[in-house]
Each structure stands twice: as C-alpha cells, then as structure tokens.
Design a protein around this motif. Structure first.
Motif, PDB file in Angstrom:
ATOM      1  N   VAL A  82       0.769  -1.286   0.118  1.00 25.79           N
ATOM      2  CA  VAL A  82      -0.053   0.140   0.030  1.00 25.79           C
ATOM      3  C   VAL A  82       0.813   1.061  -0.082  1.00 25.79           C
ATOM      4  CG1 VAL A  82      -1.524   1.181   1.366  1.00 25.79           C
ATOM      5  CG2 VAL A  82      -1.870  -1.375   1.156  1.00 25.79           C
ATOM      6  N   PHE A  83       2.073   1.324   0.554  1.00 27.98           N
ATOM      7  CA  PHE A  83       2.636   2.383   0.787  1.00 27.98           C
ATOM      8  C   PHE A  83       4.242   2.138   0.829  1.00 27.98           C
ATOM      9  CE2 PHE A  83       0.751   1.328   5.098  1.00 27.98           C
ATOM     10  CZ  PHE A  83       1.679   0.563   5.478  1.00 27.98           C
ATOM     11  N   ALA A  84       4.798   1.209   0.332  1.00 26.12           N
ATOM     12  CA  ALA A  84       5.948   0.857   0.227  1.00 26.12           C
ATOM     13  C   ALA A  84       6.788   1.071  -1.000  1.00 26.12           C
ATOM     14  CB  ALA A  84       6.519  -0.532   0.606  1.00 26.12           C
TER      15      ALA A  84
ATOM     16  N   SER B  75      -4.588  -5.840  -8.390  1.00 27.29           N
ATOM     17  CA  SER B  75      -4.873  -4.565  -9.109  1.00 27.29           C
ATOM     18  C   SER B  75      -3.498  -3.908  -9.928  1.00 27.29           C
ATOM     19  CB  SER B  75      -5.586  -3.544  -8.518  1.00 27.29           C
ATOM     20  OG  SER B  75      -5.489  -2.174  -9.050  1.00 27.29           O
ATOM     21  N   LEU B  76      -3.655  -3.795 -11.114  1.00 25.58           N
ATOM     22  CA  LEU B  76      -2.339  -3.423 -11.786  1.00 25.58           C
ATOM     23  C   LEU B  76      -2.424  -1.875 -11.724  1.00 25.58           C
ATOM     24  CD1 LEU B  76      -2.612  -5.364 -15.233  1.00 25.58           C
ATOM     25  CD2 LEU B  76      -1.523  -5.777 -13.165  1.00 25.58           C
ATOM     26  N   ARG B  77      -3.404  -1.140 -11.209  1.00 23.84           N
ATOM     27  CA  ARG B  77      -3.418   0.212 -10.833  1.00 23.84           C
ATOM     28  C   ARG B  77      -2.916   0.413  -9.555  1.00 23.84           C
ATOM     29  NH1 ARG B  77      -8.904   3.498 -11.325  1.00 23.84           N
ATOM     30  NH2 ARG B  77      -7.266   5.192 -10.933  1.00 23.84           N
ATOM     31  N   LYS B  78      -2.835  -0.190  -8.795  1.00 25.52           N
ATOM     32  CA  LYS B  78      -1.840  -0.201  -7.332  1.00 25.52           C
ATOM     33  C   LYS B  78      -0.726  -1.230  -7.257  1.00 25.52           C
ATOM     34  CE  LYS B  78      -5.597   1.988  -5.582  1.00 25.52           C
ATOM     35  NZ  LYS B  78      -5.658   3.318  -5.396  1.00 25.52           N
ATOM     36  N   GLY B  79       0.040  -1.457  -8.450  1.00 24.17           N
ATOM     37  CA  GLY B  79       1.183  -1.994  -8.393  1.00 24.17           C
ATOM     38  C   GLY B  79       1.089  -3.454  -8.556  1.00 24.17           C
TER      39      GLY B  79
ATOM     40  N   SER C  85      -0.098 -10.056  -8.780  1.00 26.94           N
ATOM     41  CA  SER C  85      -0.166 -10.361  -9.873  1.00 26.94           C
ATOM     42  C   SER C  85       1.236 -11.027 -10.902  1.00 26.94           C
ATOM     43  CB  SER C  85      -0.611  -9.301 -10.972  1.00 26.94           C
ATOM     44  OG  SER C  85       0.304  -8.350 -11.369  1.00 26.94           O
ATOM     45  N   HIS C  86       2.097 -10.993 -10.501  1.00 26.21           N
ATOM     46  CA  HIS C  86       3.429 -11.295 -10.784  1.00 26.21           C
ATOM     47  C   HIS C  86       3.635 -12.916 -10.406  1.00 26.21           C
ATOM     48  CE1 HIS C  86       5.051  -7.521 -12.083  1.00 26.21           C
ATOM     49  NE2 HIS C  86       5.051  -7.019 -10.781  1.00 26.21           N
ATOM     50  N   ILE C  87       2.878 -13.223  -9.298  1.00 25.07           N
ATOM     51  CA  ILE C  87       2.960 -14.809  -9.090  1.00 25.07           C
ATOM     52  C   ILE C  87       2.206 -15.323 -10.423  1.00 25.07           C
ATOM     53  CG2 ILE C  87       1.896 -16.593  -7.675  1.00 25.07           C
ATOM     54  CD1 ILE C  87       1.896 -14.379  -5.230  1.00 25.07           C
TER      55      ILE C  87
ATOM     56  N   PRO D 261     -12.332  -5.939 -10.145  1.00 28.34           N
ATOM     57  CA  PRO D 261     -11.876  -6.807 -11.287  1.00 28.34           C
ATOM     58  C   PRO D 261     -11.458  -6.225 -12.682  1.00 28.34           C
ATOM     59  CG  PRO D 261     -13.611  -7.583 -10.017  1.00 28.34           C
ATOM     60  CD  PRO D 261     -13.608  -6.142  -9.740  1.00 28.34           C
ATOM     61  N   SER D 262     -12.061  -5.075 -12.848  1.00 25.86           N
ATOM     62  CA  SER D 262     -11.703  -4.324 -14.174  1.00 25.86           C
ATOM     63  C   SER D 262     -10.088  -4.009 -14.274  1.00 25.86           C
ATOM     64  CB  SER D 262     -12.413  -3.266 -14.359  1.00 25.86           C
ATOM     65  OG  SER D 262     -12.261  -2.123 -13.493  1.00 25.86           O
ATOM     66  N   GLU D 263      -9.450  -3.876 -13.104  1.00 21.54           N
ATOM     67  CA  GLU D 263      -8.128  -3.589 -12.928  1.00 21.54           C
ATOM     68  C   GLU D 263      -7.237  -4.890 -12.974  1.00 21.54           C
ATOM     69  OE1 GLU D 263      -8.015  -1.359  -9.517  1.00 21.54           O
ATOM     70  OE2 GLU D 263      -9.383   0.347 -10.240  1.00 21.54           O
ATOM     71  N   PHE D 264      -7.664  -6.107 -13.026  1.00 20.61           N
ATOM     72  CA  PHE D 264      -6.763  -7.240 -12.767  1.00 20.61           C
ATOM     73  C   PHE D 264      -6.133  -7.427 -14.376  1.00 20.61           C
ATOM     74  CE2 PHE D 264     -10.147  -9.171  -9.562  1.00 20.61           C
ATOM     75  CZ  PHE D 264      -9.440  -8.297  -8.437  1.00 20.61           C
ATOM     76  N   PRO D 265      -5.059  -8.284 -14.284  1.00 26.59           N
ATOM     77  CA  PRO D 265      -4.473  -8.397 -15.700  1.00 26.59           C
ATOM     78  C   PRO D 265      -5.331  -9.481 -16.317  1.00 26.59           C
ATOM     79  CG  PRO D 265      -3.383  -9.655 -13.776  1.00 26.59           C
ATOM     80  CD  PRO D 265      -4.435  -8.707 -13.212  1.00 26.59           C
TER      81      PRO D 265
END
Length: 317
Positions: free
Chosen positions: A212-214, A259-263, A267-269, A287-291
């Motif tokens: 969230v903030f790192a 969410s790709l909008r949040k980094g 999702s890299h997994i 879900p619209s922000e998912f890969p």
C-alpha cells in the motif's frame, strides 16, 4: 454464505504474506497458525512469497508452525531474490535453494550509499520497522517519516504517511517536492530520483512501488514470478510433489494486491503459472483492474485481508 468454495484438489498453495497471512510487521494469529497447520497436515504444501526478508517471515509466520510440518513450507523472500526451505527437523536450511544476490561487495556498498543519499536529499526521517499503529504514534503523520529496512537482497522504504496525501497537504509540500501536488505520492518522486542515482552508478537495482505504501529497491530482473517458476520447476526436490502433477487444478494463489493500478505485486505470481490457476484476493479490489486472462476471484465473505483468509479457511471445514 460465501460462494468461493475450498479446492479439494490442492497440492500447492502459493501465498503472499503481508495482509494476506498476517498484518504488516505483526505475527500470524494463533487461529491462522492452526489453519495453516491443518492444511500442511493434509499433505498440501505452502510457498510463501513476499517482499519481506526471510528472517522477518520466519519470525512472524513459520516459527509458529510445528517443526515437523515446516519442511512442507518454502519461503521466497525479497520479491524473489532467494528461495529458502526447511529440513525435516524444522530448521531453516544453511543456504537458499538459489540466490540472485550475487553482486560484488563494492556494488553492495554503492547501493547503500545511494540509499543514504536518497534519505538525505528528501530529508527523510528513518525509523526501524514496527507495527503500523506504533509507527503512526511516533511519526505524528509526518510524510517524510519512513520505516527503512535493509533486507540484504532488497532495501525497503515504508512511506506510511506519504503515499495518499490529501490535496491541501500536498500543495503545502510543493516547495519541498516539486510536482507532489499532482502525484500526491512521495514515493513516486523518491522512485524517480532513485532510478537516476542507480542508473548513474551502474547499480543493478530498480525501485518498485509495493504494497500500500512501500518502495522496494529490488534487484533488476527478478520478481515474485522468478521464485514461483523455480519452485514449480523443482517441486519434487523441495516438497516431494512431482512437477507433472502441478496443474490448473492442483495449485492456488492467495494474495491481496492484484490490481495493476495499485502496483499489482501479487499479479506477478500468476505470470509463472497456467492461466487457469485460481487466485483469490482478500482485498476489495476492482476486477476491471486485474491482468487480462487470469482467473482471479474477489473474496466475498464478511471479512477481508488476513481476517478474510482466516474466514475462508475456517469455512473449508
């Protein structure tokens, strides 16, 4: 009742740690440990993959698991830089299964010097890591107060108060950090400057917004996908699971940041797994922000994050 049912075909769970298994810089709850042990007792293996360091993850999570069960657990720490396992007595192995932290000592020193320069240039007040409520008290909402942790293969800034700055406050900071009134996120500016510094010094490290903030300063070319590919390719030697038995049905991913909008760190997994593998996010994500093309379900229970995962595990009985 939640509609997301337990997968009875599971052989391997791949899970994020922070806010999925436990709160940030806090231990897994006794209830969570009990549920994880229940999974391991069924013969299911767990791969914990996180931006945290291995000592942090072991202290907070795996040290609470019965020693006889730990050799069914592996840890991918520092965003995939290394993968560690346990022996049959439950002790961490003497060395990782693999390590990407092979840069010369001189480069490691340059990396630390560049990190110290970032702290100086942005007038950051660096604190050791601690539970967030404790940090909120000591930092008094100062955007330039951060938690800094050197994890070896990764250095992390936790910019707790400076990631979603209210408009009026951001405008006040414009003189110190030009452009922050638009970004409202100090991390963006630190990351840009870090990229310049690392590039100019030839340091093979890249800044990544995480959690969230790192900001994670991680070795270039690695991600959670790196660790997942290694573990699935070597599942027989790590867990005793034949590689050919791992498929869309026998694996599952647990996380809170797709969410790709949040980094989209979790999702890299999925990049290292067959498209049909089910992932469950325990955060309220859009879900619209998912890969695209991934099988990601949003947990539909009453609770969320690590409490949501615990709710899911209890419902599986």
């Amino acid at each position: 009742m939640p509609k997301i049912a337990w997968n009875n075909n599971l052989k391997l769970v791949i899970s994020d740690v922070d806010e999925t298994i436990a709160g940030l810089y806090t231990d897994a709850s006794p209830g969570m440990v009990h549920e994880l042990e229940s999974i391991l007792n069924k013969g299911i293996s767990i791969f914990l993959v996180s931006g945290q360091g291995v000592s942090n993850i072991h202290s907070r999570i795996t040290s609470h698991i019965k020693p006889r069960l730990r050799n069914r657990v592996a840890i991918g720490h520092c965003s995939g830089a290394e993968v560690w396992g346990f022996d049959k007595e439950g002790n961490l192995l003497d060395k990782p299964f693999y390590s990407m932290y092979d840069m010369p000592d001189s480069m490691k020193k340059e990396w630390r010097k560049a990190t110290a320069q970032l702290v100086s240039e942005f007038s950051l007040r660096a604190f050791p890591v601690m539970p967030i409520p404790d940090f909120m008290k000591i930092s008094k909402e100062d955007p330039f107060a951060i938690m800094l942790e050197d994890r070896g293969p990764q250095i992390t800034f936790e910019v707790v108060n400076g990631h979603d700055i209210p408009g009026p406050k951001a405008r006040e900071l414009e003189e110190k950090v030009p452009g922050i009134s638009k970004t409202k996120d100090l991390r963006v500016h630190i990351a840009r400057r870090a990229e310049e510094l690392f590039s100019s010094k030839g340091i093979p490290v890249t800044p990544r917004l995480a959690g969230v903030f790192a900001i994670d300063f991680a070795i270039k070319g690695i991600s959670k996908a790196t660790a997942v590919r290694y573990v699935t390719d070597h599942s027989d030697s790590i867990f005793g699971i034949p590689k050919e038995s791992l498929n869309e049905i026998s694996m599952e991913v647990w996380g809170d940041k797709f969410s790709l909008r949040k980094g989209g760190t979790d999702s890299h997994i999925l990049e290292a797994l067959p498209k049909g593998v089910r992932a469950i996010t325990f955060r309220k994500e859009n879900p619209s922000e998912f890969p695209s093309g991934c099988n990601i379900a949003v947990w539909d229970g009453k609770k969320h994050l690590h409490e949501g995962l615990l709710e899911f595990l209890k419902a599986s009985h």
